[in-house]
Design a protein around this motif. Structure first.
Motif, PDB file in Angstrom:
ATOM      1  N   TYR A 183      24.563   2.920  -6.540  1.00 48.91           N
ATOM      2  CA  TYR A 183      23.664   4.094  -6.474  1.00 48.91           C
ATOM      3  C   TYR A 183      22.267   3.654  -6.021  1.00 48.91           C
ATOM      4  O   TYR A 183      21.602   4.345  -5.249  1.00 48.91           O
ATOM      5  N   LEU A 184      21.850   2.512  -6.541  1.00 50.07           N
ATOM      6  CA  LEU A 184      20.519   2.006  -6.173  1.00 50.07           C
ATOM      7  C   LEU A 184      20.483   1.671  -4.677  1.00 50.07           C
ATOM      8  O   LEU A 184      19.524   2.001  -3.974  1.00 50.07           O
ATOM      9  N   VAL A 185      21.540   1.024  -4.218  1.00 52.14           N
ATOM     10  CA  VAL A 185      21.604   0.641  -2.801  1.00 52.14           C
ATOM     11  C   VAL A 185      21.554   1.893  -1.921  1.00 52.14           C
ATOM     12  O   VAL A 185      20.822   1.942  -0.922  1.00 52.14           O
ATOM     13  N   ASP A 186      22.280   2.950  -2.313  1.00 49.33           N
ATOM     14  CA  ASP A 186      22.261   4.205  -1.536  1.00 49.33           C
ATOM     15  C   ASP A 186      20.851   4.798  -1.516  1.00 49.33           C
ATOM     16  O   ASP A 186      20.356   5.239  -0.479  1.00 49.33           O
ATOM     17  N   PHE A 187      20.216   4.806  -2.691  1.00 50.95           N
ATOM     18  CA  PHE A 187      18.870   5.377  -2.800  1.00 50.95           C
ATOM     19  C   PHE A 187      17.910   4.615  -1.879  1.00 50.95           C
ATOM     20  O   PHE A 187      17.127   5.205  -1.137  1.00 50.95           O
ATOM     21  N   LEU A 188      18.011   3.298  -1.917  1.00 51.78           N
ATOM     22  CA  LEU A 188      17.084   2.470  -1.132  1.00 51.78           C
ATOM     23  C   LEU A 188      17.366   2.583   0.365  1.00 51.78           C
ATOM     24  O   LEU A 188      16.439   2.573   1.179  1.00 51.78           O
ATOM     25  N   ASP A 214      18.196   5.167   1.906  1.00 55.28           N
ATOM     26  CA  ASP A 214      17.632   6.427   2.401  1.00 55.28           C
ATOM     27  C   ASP A 214      16.129   6.537   2.151  1.00 55.28           C
ATOM     28  O   ASP A 214      15.535   7.591   2.377  1.00 55.28           O
ATOM     29  N   SER A 215      15.514   5.490   1.605  1.00 57.22           N
ATOM     30  CA  SER A 215      14.109   5.603   1.200  1.00 57.22           C
ATOM     31  C   SER A 215      13.149   5.456   2.383  1.00 57.22           C
ATOM     32  O   SER A 215      13.085   4.398   3.016  1.00 57.22           O
ATOM     33  N   PRO A 216      12.344   6.507   2.670  1.00 60.03           N
ATOM     34  CA  PRO A 216      11.345   6.368   3.739  1.00 60.03           C
ATOM     35  C   PRO A 216      10.264   5.353   3.357  1.00 60.03           C
ATOM     36  O   PRO A 216       9.652   4.734   4.232  1.00 60.03           O
ATOM     37  N   PHE A 249       7.863  -1.631  -5.353  1.00 60.38           N
ATOM     38  CA  PHE A 249       8.439  -0.489  -4.638  1.00 60.38           C
ATOM     39  C   PHE A 249       8.438   0.713  -5.567  1.00 60.38           C
ATOM     40  O   PHE A 249       8.716   0.580  -6.763  1.00 60.38           O
ATOM     41  N   ALA A 250       8.135   1.881  -5.022  1.00 59.26           N
ATOM     42  CA  ALA A 250       8.270   3.138  -5.777  1.00 59.26           C
ATOM     43  C   ALA A 250       8.578   4.251  -4.793  1.00 59.26           C
ATOM     44  O   ALA A 250       7.993   4.311  -3.702  1.00 59.26           O
ATOM     45  N   ASP A 251       9.511   5.117  -5.159  1.00 61.27           N
ATOM     46  CA  ASP A 251       9.820   6.260  -4.305  1.00 61.27           C
ATOM     47  C   ASP A 251      10.556   7.288  -5.161  1.00 61.27           C
ATOM     48  O   ASP A 251      11.043   6.967  -6.260  1.00 61.27           O
ATOM     49  N   GLY A 252      10.628   8.520  -4.673  1.00 56.56           N
ATOM     50  CA  GLY A 252      11.356   9.545  -5.405  1.00 56.56           C
ATOM     51  C   GLY A 252      10.965  10.927  -4.965  1.00 56.56           C
ATOM     52  O   GLY A 252      10.181  11.103  -4.014  1.00 56.56           O
ATOM     53  N   GLN A 253      11.501  11.934  -5.677  1.00 58.10           N
ATOM     54  CA  GLN A 253      11.139  13.322  -5.380  1.00 58.10           C
ATOM     55  C   GLN A 253       9.707  13.554  -5.884  1.00 58.10           C
ATOM     56  O   GLN A 253       9.320  12.964  -6.900  1.00 58.10           O
ATOM     57  N   PRO A 254       8.950  14.445  -5.217  1.00 60.84           N
ATOM     58  CA  PRO A 254       7.510  14.520  -5.497  1.00 60.84           C
ATOM     59  C   PRO A 254       7.138  14.644  -6.985  1.00 60.84           C
ATOM     60  O   PRO A 254       6.301  13.872  -7.475  1.00 60.84           O
ATOM     61  N   GLU A 255       7.756  15.572  -7.715  1.00 64.57           N
ATOM     62  CA  GLU A 255       7.356  15.761  -9.124  1.00 64.57           C
ATOM     63  C   GLU A 255       7.726  14.557  -9.974  1.00 64.57           C
ATOM     64  O   GLU A 255       6.945  14.071 -10.797  1.00 64.57           O
ATOM     65  N   ALA A 256       8.946  14.055  -9.747  1.00 67.15           N
ATOM     66  CA  ALA A 256       9.418  12.889 -10.510  1.00 67.15           C
ATOM     67  C   ALA A 256       8.552  11.666 -10.198  1.00 67.15           C
ATOM     68  O   ALA A 256       8.229  10.864 -11.074  1.00 67.15           O
ATOM     69  N   LEU A 257       8.157  11.575  -8.940  1.00 70.00           N
ATOM     70  CA  LEU A 257       7.331  10.431  -8.526  1.00 70.00           C
ATOM     71  C   LEU A 257       5.976  10.470  -9.237  1.00 70.00           C
ATOM     72  O   LEU A 257       5.443   9.441  -9.655  1.00 70.00           O
ATOM     73  N   ARG A 258       5.454  11.696  -9.399  1.00 70.68           N
ATOM     74  CA  ARG A 258       4.179  11.858 -10.113  1.00 70.68           C
ATOM     75  C   ARG A 258       4.329  11.343 -11.555  1.00 70.68           C
ATOM     76  O   ARG A 258       3.476  10.623 -12.063  1.00 70.68           O
ATOM     77  N   THR A 259       5.441  11.721 -12.183  1.00 72.20           N
ATOM     78  CA  THR A 259       5.708  11.274 -13.560  1.00 72.20           C
ATOM     79  C   THR A 259       5.865   9.749 -13.590  1.00 72.20           C
ATOM     80  O   THR A 259       5.343   9.072 -14.478  1.00 72.20           O
ATOM     81  N   LEU A 260       6.573   9.240 -12.588  1.00 71.45           N
ATOM     82  CA  LEU A 260       6.813   7.792 -12.524  1.00 71.45           C
ATOM     83  C   LEU A 260       5.496   7.028 -12.408  1.00 71.45           C
ATOM     84  O   LEU A 260       5.273   6.036 -13.117  1.00 71.45           O
TER      85      LEU A 260
END
Ligand SMILES: CC(C)(COP(=O)(O)OP(=O)(O)OC[C@H]1O[C@@H](n2cnc3c(N)ncnc32)[C@H](O)[C@@H]1OP(=O)(O)O)[C@@H](O)C(=O)NCCC(=O)NCCS
Length: 290
Positions: A159-164, A166-168, A227-238
């Motif tokens: 799952y991590l590999v898939d996420f990474l 696709d990560s811009p 490294f940090a990435d994610g959906q906008p709201e979740a990223l704010r929390t992160l």
């Protein structure tokens, strides 16, 4: 300018330390870190610390080291002010590339401030290409509570590999990840190591990751975020959660490396992160010749 005297390049010796410390004393306004890493660089496995001499007097240095299988890193390029603009740094870098080839690597990288004109020229002359432009930001620990991070485990790797993949953000970082000031490819092995060390922080579920951070430790101390990435709201929390996470570190601070992406920079600014360097850091790479 040309140098009068005999120029040669050789491996550094312990006794070069004082001469090197003298000419690098005023490299930057605050001095230089070379004396602090000298002993370590001299003995670091799979590395070579080189000195350029004029009539046997050390007047410049460079360090090359294998940071991962197939990947080398160049650092610590210095030439004494009175010997600059005579091609010595170019010669040192060429020699580092030859040493990297001997180490059996296929790619060599280094980083420099975007404002460093001589290093940019050396990069162009020796065929390096810029693969990332990074900015570093730092914040003290706090003030929010924990973001409720989960630590993915090895069975979650795919799952991590898939996420990474696709990560811009990772794409803008040239697929690289840092350990302190050194960058290397974010390989599955590196990811596995960070997962095993509990250094990968996640929001959401492994099969539906909403935000992810890959952290580590290293210079300048405290929590390091590679490294940090994610959906906008979740990223704010992160991002806020990273500051809370830093409370468990000594010093209680968090340093993050980000690509020069406006949206990402903005998020960290809003969360109270300050720039650590004014100029972006450009990361270059070149293929090593077999
Ligand atoms: C960067 C540094 C190592 C360059 O050393 P150097 O021996 O003067 O470099 P070179 O003589 O090989 O010059 C490399 C190129 O930069 C150019 N150059 C050198 N100094 C320059 C300057 N101050 N401004 C603009 N161009 C410069 C040279 O003309 C040459 O260009 P060319 O290949 O197109 O002819 C030296 O300036 C230094 O020690 N600076 C402080 C530490 C530092 O910045 N290290 C690098 C950290 S990544």
């Amino acid at each position: 300018m040309s140098v009068s005297g005999k120029v040669s390049i050789r491996s550094a010796r312990a006794e070069d330390r004082d001469a090197v410390a003298r000419f690098s004393e005023h490299t930057w306004e605050w001095g230089d870190y070379i004396p602090m890493v000298w002993e370590y660089w001299l003995s670091e496995p799979k590395g070579k610390l080189l000195v350029v001499t004029v009539d046997r007097e050390p007047v410049g240095i460079a360090h090359v080291v294998m940071v991962a299988p197939g990947e080398a890193w160049l650092e610590g390029l210095r030439v004494a002010p009175e010997y600059r603009r005579a091609g010595l740094a170019t010669k040192l870098t060429q020699r580092c590339l030859a040493e990297a080839t001997k180490l059996g690597v296929s790619v060599v990288r280094f980083a420099t401030a975007a404002t460093n004109e001589p290093v940019r020229r050396i990069a162009a002359r020796l065929g390096f290409v810029r693969v990332a432009s990074m900015l570093t930001r730092q914040a003290e620990a706090g003030p929010d509570g924990s973001a409720g991070f989960k630590h993915p485990t090895l069975p979650d790797m795919h799952y991590l590999v898939d996420f990474l993949r696709d990560s811009p953000v990772l794409a803008a970082m040239g697929g690289l990840c840092n350990t302190g000031w050194r960058f290397q490819r974010l390989t599955p092995q590196m990811l596995k190591d960070r997962v095993n060390q509990g250094m990968v922080l996640m929001l959401g579920r492994p099969d539906n990751i909403s935000a992810l951070a890959i952290t580590g430790t290293g210079y300048p101390g405290g929590l390091l975020v590679s490294f940090a990435d994610g959906q906008p709201e979740a990223l704010r929390t992160l991002v806020r959660g990273l500051r809370a996470e830093a409370a468990g570190y000594e010093p209680p601070q968090v340093t993050v490396w980000l690509p020069e992406m406006e949206t990402m920079q903005q998020l960290f600014v809003e969360a109270g992160f300050e720039p650590l360097m004014e100029s972006p850091l450009w990361v270059y790479e070149v293929g090593a010749k077999a």
